[in-house]
Design an enzyme around this catalytic site. Structure first.
Site, PDB file in Angstrom:
ATOM      1  N   GLU A  55       2.546 -10.356  -4.406  1.00 61.79           N
ATOM      2  CA  GLU A  55       2.806 -10.410  -5.601  1.00 61.79           C
ATOM      3  C   GLU A  55       1.847 -11.562  -5.683  1.00 61.79           C
ATOM      4  O   GLU A  55       1.651 -11.880  -6.591  1.00 61.79           O
ATOM      5  CB  GLU A  55       3.213  -9.533  -6.670  1.00 61.79           C
ATOM      6  CG  GLU A  55       4.133  -8.286  -5.865  1.00 61.79           C
ATOM      7  CD  GLU A  55       5.161  -8.605  -7.925  1.00 61.79           C
ATOM      8  OE1 GLU A  55       5.836  -7.201  -7.499  1.00 61.79           O
ATOM      9  OE2 GLU A  55       5.119  -9.390  -8.400  1.00 61.79           O
ATOM     10  N   GLY A  56       0.381 -11.396  -5.017  1.00 59.03           N
ATOM     11  CA  GLY A  56      -0.834 -12.214  -5.763  1.00 59.03           C
ATOM     12  C   GLY A  56      -0.835 -13.522  -4.190  1.00 59.03           C
ATOM     13  O   GLY A  56      -1.187 -14.206  -3.524  1.00 59.03           O
TER      14      GLY A  56
ATOM     15  N   GLY B  55      -3.963 -12.733  -1.969  1.00 55.37           N
ATOM     16  CA  GLY B  55      -4.902 -11.694  -2.335  1.00 55.37           C
ATOM     17  C   GLY B  55      -5.921 -13.575  -3.386  1.00 55.37           C
ATOM     18  O   GLY B  55      -4.479 -13.924  -4.164  1.00 55.37           O
TER      19      GLY B  55
ATOM     20  N   ILE C 159      -7.239 -13.505  -7.734  1.00 54.67           N
ATOM     21  CA  ILE C 159      -7.216 -11.850  -8.998  1.00 54.67           C
ATOM     22  C   ILE C 159      -8.689 -13.244  -9.247  1.00 54.67           C
ATOM     23  O   ILE C 159      -8.551 -14.118  -9.362  1.00 54.67           O
ATOM     24  CB  ILE C 159      -6.285 -12.316  -9.426  1.00 54.67           C
ATOM     25  CG1 ILE C 159      -5.295 -12.219  -8.701  1.00 54.67           C
ATOM     26  CG2 ILE C 159      -6.514 -11.281 -11.196  1.00 54.67           C
ATOM     27  CD1 ILE C 159      -3.877 -11.738  -9.844  1.00 54.67           C
TER      28      ILE C 159
ATOM     29  N   TYR D  34      16.037  -1.178  -7.113  1.00 56.15           N
ATOM     30  CA  TYR D  34      15.499  -2.553  -6.917  1.00 56.15           C
ATOM     31  C   TYR D  34      16.662  -2.835  -5.787  1.00 56.15           C
ATOM     32  O   TYR D  34      17.707  -2.677  -6.274  1.00 56.15           O
ATOM     33  CB  TYR D  34      15.690  -3.299  -8.021  1.00 56.15           C
ATOM     34  CG  TYR D  34      14.116  -3.792  -8.426  1.00 56.15           C
ATOM     35  CD1 TYR D  34      13.193  -4.966  -8.216  1.00 56.15           C
ATOM     36  CD2 TYR D  34      13.840  -2.901  -9.254  1.00 56.15           C
ATOM     37  CE1 TYR D  34      11.646  -5.002  -8.930  1.00 56.15           C
ATOM     38  CE2 TYR D  34      12.046  -2.689 -10.153  1.00 56.15           C
ATOM     39  CZ  TYR D  34      11.082  -3.924 -10.145  1.00 56.15           C
ATOM     40  OH  TYR D  34       9.884  -3.894 -10.533  1.00 56.15           O
TER      41      TYR D  34
END
Length: 226
Positions: free
Chosen positions: A1-2, A5, A7, A211
């Site tokens: 999550e990040g 990439g 943001i 999860y």
């Protein structure tokens, strides 16, 4: 999550701070009973801000992180609660599970949410676990990442992943995933039994999110990530 990439733009939605915020928790005899409770919560459409069901492995893990009580009275009350659940209600400590709750909204909204949740809990033989345990359950979510770093210094690697699943397949998914984790660890020569645990959260009318947390000792394994 990040991690892969950058943001460059984000849209945020600002909401008013809720008038009332309350935590809570419920203890169930086993995972299957807790699952049926969560299904009924989804069908009721009167959902709290957050409701999460953890399995016995995660329940025991969270309990082991409880800080030591600092008074004789608090220690006595902990023993009374434990005796009530295990001796009087006959819950099996190797099977019981827990749901953590967060209620938000106006006073009337929160009261309605609580009434609905605890009515459903009683239907499924759930016992109120108190505000403190509910708060601790959410704290564990934030602490897991740091605990994973500590575990790696002791030759233990852990990871998590999640998936959405229809209500009819929840129990089968958890059972088969646990079997596959144990099978793969055995195939790759992992020492001891791997850690595998499940959390049911984000309830919807047609299904929920599961999860999965798992980990294993990697000493003696050339490429544990593979």
């Amino acid at each position: 999550e990040g991690n892969y990439g950058i943001i460059t733009e984000a849209i945020m939605r600002v909401r008013e701070k809720p008038e009332v915020r309350r935590y809570g928790s419920i203890v169930f005899p086993d995972w299957e009973t807790g699952y049926r409770f969560m299904y009924d919560v989804a069908r009721s459409r009167l959902w709290p801000a957050s409701v999460r069901l953890v399995d016995n492995v995660q329940f025991q893990f969270g309990s082991s992180l409880k800080p030591a009580v600092d008074s004789k009275f608090a220690e006595f009350m902990e023993k009374v609660k434990k005796a009530y659940v295990l001796e009087f209600k006959k819950f099996n400590p190797e099977k019981l599970t827990a749901a953590t709750l967060l209620f938000e909204g106006t006073k009337d909204q929160v009261n309605a949410q609580e009434a609905n949740i605890y009515k459903l809990a009683k239907k499924h033989h759930g016992l109120k676990g108190g505000v403190e345990n509910g708060l601790r359950g959410y704290f564990l979510t934030f602490a897991i990442a740091y605990l994973r770093d500590i575990a790696m210094s002791h030759s233990f690697i852990a990871e998590s992943f999640e998936t959405s699943v229809p209500w009819s397949n929840v129990l089968t998914l958890c059972e088969k995933t646990k079997e596959r984790i144990e099978l793969e660890c055995k195939k790759w020569g992992v020492k001891g039994k791997p850690f595998s645990s499940f959390r049911l959260t984000q309830v919807y009318e047609t299904g929920c999110t599961i999860y999965v947390y798992f980990g294993f000792r990697y000493d003696g394994i050339a490429d544990p990530v593979k």
